[in-house]
Design a protein around this motif. Structure first.
Motif, short mmCIF file in Angstrom:
data_model
loop_
_atom_site.label_atom_id
_atom_site.label_comp_id
_atom_site.label_asym_id
_atom_site.label_seq_id
_atom_site.Cartn_x
_atom_site.Cartn_y
_atom_site.Cartn_z
N ASN A 1 28.14 15.86 22.06
CA ASN A 1 27.41 15.39 20.89
C ASN A 1 26.35 16.41 20.51
O ASN A 1 25.68 16.98 21.37
CB ASN A 1 26.78 14.03 21.18
N SER A 2 26.16 16.61 19.22
CA SER A 2 25.29 17.68 18.73
C SER A 2 23.81 17.31 18.67
O SER A 2 22.98 18.17 18.37
CB SER A 2 25.74 18.08 17.32
N ARG B 1 29.81 25.38 15.38
CA ARG B 1 30.91 26.18 15.94
C ARG B 1 30.54 26.70 17.32
O ARG B 1 31.36 26.69 18.24
CB ARG B 1 31.22 27.36 15.01
N ARG B 2 29.29 27.17 17.47
CA ARG B 2 28.85 27.66 18.79
C ARG B 2 28.93 26.55 19.83
O ARG B 2 29.38 26.77 20.96
CB ARG B 2 27.41 28.16 18.71
N ASP C 1 38.56 20.87 11.16
CA ASP C 1 39.71 21.73 11.48
C ASP C 1 39.40 22.64 12.66
O ASP C 1 40.25 22.87 13.53
CB ASP C 1 40.09 22.57 10.26
N TYR C 2 38.18 23.17 12.68
CA TYR C 2 37.79 24.07 13.76
C TYR C 2 37.76 23.33 15.10
O TYR C 2 38.26 23.84 16.12
CB TYR C 2 36.43 24.69 13.48
N PHE D 1 24.87 26.79 24.61
CA PHE D 1 24.94 28.21 24.26
C PHE D 1 23.92 29.04 25.04
O PHE D 1 24.01 30.27 25.09
CB PHE D 1 24.72 28.40 22.75
N ASP D 2 22.94 28.38 25.68
CA ASP D 2 21.97 29.08 26.51
C ASP D 2 22.36 29.07 27.99
O ASP D 2 21.66 29.67 28.82
CB ASP D 2 20.58 28.42 26.39
#
Length: 599
Positions: A204-205, A219-220, A268-269, A475-476
């Motif tokens: 979850n973002s 995306r990352r 889609d990604y 991402f970190d």
């Protein structure tokens, strides 16, 4: 069993329906009121009204507000009346609509829960008399609270079905009574969805990017989420707004700056990475800064003919067909354009209990219509996974789990207090509806990379007691942390099917929410008695070893035991039921034990 009661001095008829729910040990009670006369009548009836036998009683209940949900409390019942009232508009903001009573004289435990997502009340009473208090029967009641705490006005010819209640009794422990209700939930209540069986691992973002997102950021996140084993990627709040995600609720168009290609591009990604794509909405509420609110303030629940605001959003009235049609059109478009396979539906408003309503049932009508809307949505899209959320677990009850597939447990995501949250949720509910995430050392998703891997395991394993996800600044993360994450996700996938159909035993008392100490452990025992899983957590101020009795095992069987995948040999079920010793090399560590019958 169906009984019909007819009042002798009023035009009231009450139909009571009792059902024994298979072999779960649970009986449900449903009451329908009917006005058989030519004039309105005013009535107040509880869904549950028990007269329990004499004895010394302890009462157990679950309490807590935002970020502190479902803390277990137990207290002796003395003389007089003990009342619990939920009047904020969200069923579990303060107390859970669940209780257990232990008659210590007879050795019997009773438990019950109410299937309703609005306001409610429960009470326990013994009025002092000339006899010892323990010689009197105990009166236990639970039911919906009508608007303004008043009564229901029934028009001539009207029928009104009160929320159902589920109840059970056991000569065993609190867990035995709770497991009766869990079995009932699994077999008869929780909305089935083959797409979420076994429960999928989500990413979850929200916590890495609270309230403002872009296609590049997501995306990352999706790249790393797929690499560590996530099966769903959910885009949380902030994808639609241009300034304020709360005030702009209701205008569900992708932010053209953050997502110039719309949601379809991200969907889609995400699917190209092998994950389902999910989206966040708060479909019952409108922000005061939204175009939809400015166009339709009459869609909101009102008091004194003004929309009720709390503070910058209103709750829409789903009893209005035009509201349901609008909400369905929003979800239809998101499914069609973005191909969503998961929808998280949040609900961040305390609306109270006072509305423009002559009959006392305005909130009830909204709740029943919302249930029906959820059922229609799931029927139209049977593979769409519907997650319930309400500022965490502030509307999490037996009613809502019949119409959704999982519920967000709490907005408190730091690992130490989350141990208590896992304990409380798995006491009231079957584990598969308890959804929680690994976030990190801080609630912005940061993980301290210098901490030892044993602490990282603790971070991941605390929320693994039900449906599991991650919402972190992945991402970190360093390569070793990503490897550790993938290993823990793989372990959860190996365990989840067995955990979701098992009885749950709480081997320790509930840890304190603010200062958890000692150990906390949950055992998941398969109904066939051939497998068990023990999730053991060493907390603060604790010894390196602890011993508990295990439950639900076959005393004649031998069990192969593994700790975090390492073999510990075999022991008989009889031995394990007498005592099982766990160990951890430091505080704030989590060890997963797997037991498998070998003969």
């Amino acid at each position: 069993l169906q009984l019909v009661y007819r009042a002798t001095r009023a035009s009231l008829e009450i139909e009571a329906r009792y059902a024994a729910m298979g072999d779960t040990g649970v009986i449900t009670r449903r009451l329908t009121l009917a006005n058989t006369g030519a004039a309105p009548i005013r009535v107040r009836v509880d869904s549950l009204a028990l007269e329990l036998p004499p004895g010394d009683y302890d009462l157990s209940y679950l309490w807590g507000g935002w970020g502190r949900e479902r803390q277990l409390a137990t207290e002796p019942l003395g003389p007089g009346r003990r009342d619990f009232i939920s009047r904020r508009g969200r069923s579990t903001n303060g107390y859970a609509s669940w209780f257990s009573l232990h008659n210590k004289t007879l050795g019997v435990r009773y438990a019950a829960e109410l299937a309703y997502s609005g306001n409610w009340e429960m009470s326990f009473e013994r009025y002092p008399g000339s006899a010892p208090l323990a010689a009197d029967n105990l009166d236990a009641r639970m039911g919906m609270r009508f608007d303004s705490g008043g009564v229901l006005t029934l028009a001539p010819g009207r029928r009104f079905e009160l929320p159902a209640v589920a109840m059970t009794a056991s000569a065993g422990s609190l867990d035995d009574a709770a497991n009766h209700l869990h079995r009932y939930q699994r077999e008869f209540v929780i909305a089935p969805n083959a797409a979420n069986q076994p429960p999928l691992v989500q990413f979850n973002s929200w916590y890495p990017f609270q309230g403002k997102l872009t296609i590049a950021d997501t995306r990352r996140l999706a790249d790393v989420a797929a690499g560590i084993g996530a099966e769903v990627f959910v885009l949380d709040a902030g994808w639609y707004n241009q300034k304020d995600w709360s005030r702009e609720l209701g205008d569900y168009e992708a932010d053209p700056v953050g997502f110039p290609g719309g949601l379809a591009e991200l969907g889609d990604y995400v699917r190209s990475k092998g994950m389902k794509f999910g989206i966040w909405t708060e479909i019952e509420n409108l922000g005061t800064g939204s175009k939809t609110f400015r166009q339709h303030p009459d869609w909101c629940l009102a008091a004194d003919r003004h929309p009720l605001l709390s503070p910058d959003r209103c709750q829409m009235d789903f009893a209005k067909p035009e509201v349901r049609a609008w909400a369905r059109a929003v979800l239809d478009r998101l499914v069609r354009e973005a191909g969503i396979g998961w929808v998280k539906i949040d609900f961040n408003i305390d609306i109270g209990d006072e509305f423009d309503s002559a009959a006392g049932d305005r909130l009830y009508n909204h709740v029943m219509a919302y249930y029906a809307w959820l059922d229609e949505l799931r029927a139209a899209y049977p593979n769409l996974i519907v997650e319930n959320c309400s500022s965490g677990g502030l509307r999490f009850d037996l009613g809502i789990i019949a119409h959704t597939n999982a519920t967000w447990l709490s907005d408190q995501v730091l690992p130490k207090p989350s141990v208590q949250l896992a304990y409380g949720c798995t006491l009231e509910f079957a584990p598969q509806v308890c959804n929680h995430w690994m976030v990190g050392d801080k609630d912005d998703g940061e993980v301290v990379l210098s901490n030892p891997p044993g602490w990282w395991d603790f971070l991941f394993r605390v929320p693994m007691n039900g449906q599991f996800g991650i919402s972190s600044r992945v991402f970190d993360w360093s390569p070793p942390l990503r490897i550790r994450a993938a290993e823990n996700v793989a372990m959860y996938k190996r365990l989840r099917t067995a955990m979701m159909r098992a009885d749950v035993y709480h081997l320790t008392p509930s840890p304190d929410h603010d200062q958890p100490a000692g150990w906390m452990a949950l055992e998941y025992a398969a109904p066939e008695r051939d497998r068990a899983i023990v999730m053991a957590y060493r907390l603060g101020k604790s010894a390196g070893t602890e011993t508990w009795k295990l439950f639900g095992l076959d005393p004649q069987s031998e069990y192969a035991i593994q700790a975090d995948g390492r073999s510990l040999g075999t022991r008989s079920g009889r031995e394990l039921s007498a005592g099982f010793t766990v160990q951890a090399d430091a505080e704030w560590r989590a060890v997963v034990y797997e037991l498998q019958a070998v003969r």
